[in-house]
Write an enzyme that holds these catalytic residues in place. Sequence first.
Site, PDB file in Angstrom:
ATOM      1  CG  HIS A 195      -3.237   3.111   2.586  1.00  0.00           C
ATOM      2  ND1 HIS A 195      -3.633   2.922   1.284  1.00  0.00           N
ATOM      3  CD2 HIS A 195      -3.356   1.904   3.189  1.00  0.00           C
ATOM      4  CE1 HIS A 195      -3.959   1.658   1.109  1.00  0.00           C
ATOM      5  NE2 HIS A 195      -3.800   1.019   2.249  1.00  0.00           N
ATOM      6  CB  CYS A 197      -0.932   0.007   1.209  1.00  0.00           C
ATOM      7  SG  CYS A 197      -1.905  -1.483   1.352  1.00  0.00           S
ATOM      8  CG  ASN A 207      -6.477  -1.194   1.322  1.00  0.00           C
ATOM      9  OD1 ASN A 207      -5.791  -0.694   0.429  1.00  0.00           O
ATOM     10  ND2 ASN A 207      -5.947  -1.784   2.375  1.00  0.00           N
TER      11      ASN A 207
HETATM   12  N1  ACO Z   1     -18.233  -9.222   9.217  1.00  0.00           N
HETATM   13  C1  ACO Z   1     -18.600  -9.551  10.466  1.00  0.00           C
HETATM   14  N2  ACO Z   1     -17.745  -9.868  11.427  1.00  0.00           N
HETATM   15  C2  ACO Z   1     -16.428  -9.850  11.124  1.00  0.00           C
HETATM   16  C3  ACO Z   1     -15.963  -9.510   9.843  1.00  0.00           C
HETATM   17  C4  ACO Z   1     -16.928  -9.202   8.881  1.00  0.00           C
HETATM   18  N3  ACO Z   1     -16.602  -8.856   7.609  1.00  0.00           N
HETATM   19  N4  ACO Z   1     -14.628  -9.571   9.831  1.00  0.00           N
HETATM   20  C5  ACO Z   1     -14.237  -9.923  11.071  1.00  0.00           C
HETATM   21  N5  ACO Z   1     -15.321 -10.112  11.847  1.00  0.00           N
HETATM   22  C6  ACO Z   1     -15.369 -10.522  13.235  1.00  0.00           C
HETATM   23  C7  ACO Z   1     -14.130 -11.281  13.632  1.00  0.00           C
HETATM   24  O1  ACO Z   1     -14.226 -12.629  13.241  1.00  0.00           O
HETATM   25  C8  ACO Z   1     -14.128 -11.096  15.130  1.00  0.00           C
HETATM   26  O2  ACO Z   1     -14.990 -12.041  15.692  1.00  0.00           O
HETATM   27  P1  ACO Z   1     -14.521 -12.876  16.982  1.00  0.00           P
HETATM   28  O3  ACO Z   1     -14.270 -11.840  18.025  1.00  0.00           O
HETATM   29  O4  ACO Z   1     -15.694 -13.752  17.212  1.00  0.00           O
HETATM   30  O5  ACO Z   1     -13.290 -13.599  16.534  1.00  0.00           O
HETATM   31  C9  ACO Z   1     -14.754  -9.724  15.324  1.00  0.00           C
HETATM   32  O6  ACO Z   1     -15.390  -9.400  14.087  1.00  0.00           O
HETATM   33  C10 ACO Z   1     -13.769  -8.655  15.660  1.00  0.00           C
HETATM   34  O7  ACO Z   1     -12.613  -8.815  14.842  1.00  0.00           O
HETATM   35  P2  ACO Z   1     -11.416  -7.834  14.916  1.00  0.00           P
HETATM   36  O8  ACO Z   1     -10.314  -8.354  14.040  1.00  0.00           O
HETATM   37  O9  ACO Z   1     -11.079  -7.486  16.316  1.00  0.00           O
HETATM   38  O10 ACO Z   1     -12.072  -6.554  14.245  1.00  0.00           O
HETATM   39  P3  ACO Z   1     -11.404  -5.181  14.082  1.00  0.00           P
HETATM   40  O11 ACO Z   1     -12.243  -4.173  14.715  1.00  0.00           O
HETATM   41  O12 ACO Z   1      -9.938  -5.186  14.387  1.00  0.00           O
HETATM   42  O13 ACO Z   1     -11.548  -4.942  12.505  1.00  0.00           O
HETATM   43  C11 ACO Z   1     -10.252  -5.045  10.505  1.00  0.00           C
HETATM   44  C12 ACO Z   1     -10.938  -5.835  11.599  1.00  0.00           C
HETATM   45  C13 ACO Z   1     -11.287  -4.223   9.788  1.00  0.00           C
HETATM   46  C14 ACO Z   1      -9.598  -6.022   9.554  1.00  0.00           C
HETATM   47  C15 ACO Z   1      -9.193  -4.124  11.153  1.00  0.00           C
HETATM   48  O14 ACO Z   1      -8.395  -4.849  12.026  1.00  0.00           O
HETATM   49  C16 ACO Z   1      -8.318  -3.445  10.130  1.00  0.00           C
HETATM   50  O15 ACO Z   1      -8.753  -2.622   9.360  1.00  0.00           O
HETATM   51  N6  ACO Z   1      -7.008  -3.743  10.168  1.00  0.00           N
HETATM   52  C17 ACO Z   1      -6.062  -3.135   9.275  1.00  0.00           C
HETATM   53  C18 ACO Z   1      -6.101  -3.770   7.943  1.00  0.00           C
HETATM   54  C19 ACO Z   1      -5.240  -3.001   6.987  1.00  0.00           C
HETATM   55  O16 ACO Z   1      -5.080  -1.812   7.112  1.00  0.00           O
HETATM   56  N7  ACO Z   1      -4.670  -3.620   5.985  1.00  0.00           N
HETATM   57  C20 ACO Z   1      -3.889  -2.806   5.089  1.00  0.00           C
HETATM   58  C21 ACO Z   1      -2.931  -3.439   4.360  1.00  0.00           C
HETATM   59  S1  ACO Z   1      -3.487  -4.143   2.863  1.00  0.00           S
HETATM   60  C22 ACO Z   1      -2.128  -4.383   1.844  1.00  0.00           C
HETATM   61  O17 ACO Z   1      -1.017  -3.995   2.129  1.00  0.00           O
HETATM   62  C23 ACO Z   1      -2.391  -5.153   0.551  1.00  0.00           C
END
Ligand code: ACO
Length: 331
Positions: free
Chosen positions: A251, A112, A281
Amino acid sequence: MYSVLTGLGYAVPDRVLTNVQLEQMVDTDNEWIVQRTGIRERRIADASTATSDLALAAARSALADAGVSAAEVDLIIVATVTPDYAFPATACLIQRELGAWNAAAFDLEAACTGFIYGLGIADQFIRAGTYRTILVIGAETLSRITDYTDRNTCVLFGDGAGAAVLRAGEEPGLLGLEIGADGRGGELLVLPAGGSRNPASRETVAARRHYIHMAGREVFKFAVKIMEESALRVLARAGLQPGEVDLIIPHQANARIIDSACKRLGIGRDRVYVNLDRYGNMSAASIPVALSEASARGKLKPGDYVLLVGFGGGLTWGAAVIKWNKEAKHD
Ligand code: ACO
């Protein structure tokens, strides 16, 4: 001598994939996605569209915006993690389609952060006096490496391309830029198979290892911290305070990451450009698409200070400060 952004362009596929459509594909819901990420829909390339097709459209539009002919381009850099092929480079495909016969061409991979890495490389060539006109493109078809059975990742990504023309100029220009990496976090964001470590095989396909694997929570924490730190460093180098930034183009990974980082920097939401609600993203394409869109929507005026800041797989990060000197253009 400064590097000056003289042209911008972007391209996104027509097809929209909404959160409601994703509800039919995996166990998720619109409300969760909007609350946890800020994303409402993303664009998905059709089967006949590859990364170079989107990149080419963005490049043509940036060259037209700059009033530069293909023959004047000295170098083409394409930042992507979804090249058409491992080789030839996507940049060489663009060179061919543009007929930019005087240009060197290569791809770079910094996930990214790729577009900011590309700007940094271009800036070095321009300030050294080696090249005068450089096309930097960030382009992705992340839908090709997204697992649409994995709700943890499939709601996040989309396809698109953004491009910028940088030219040597006397007036600033790019005022400061930093790029960085921390390979210790490499496992947090990875496409495990298809390279020399795990070549494609029936087993890798069956195990769904040709898709993005991500430790979301860890990446989230890294992102918030590094965005603040690198933004402050690059602003200090340019002799600026966060309060002097007219527009920040972060980003576009997650609205909560953007909000936390901007809060730490003391930059209000009115000075942040966000389009992830419409595109998700797009990795290396996110920042140049947002910059190009912001310019097209008249959000930038000559004299403005623009801060670009990103992070991504590698792990990598980067930030850049630009003194805007293009007249506003409108769609
Ligand atoms: N729908 C419903 N529930 C979901 C979903 C979904 N799409 N995705 C995850 N959950 C659930 C999880 O399974 C978890 O359930 P559990 O507690 O029973 O295990 C719960 O939601 C909470 O999960 P978290 O991972 O704690 O959720 P979080 O608030 O951290 O959000 C997210 C997850 C959106 C992925 C976040 O962590 C994020 O944005 N991280 C950064 C990602 C990023 O920036 N990537 C960039 C790089 S990409 C590249 O370089 C190609």
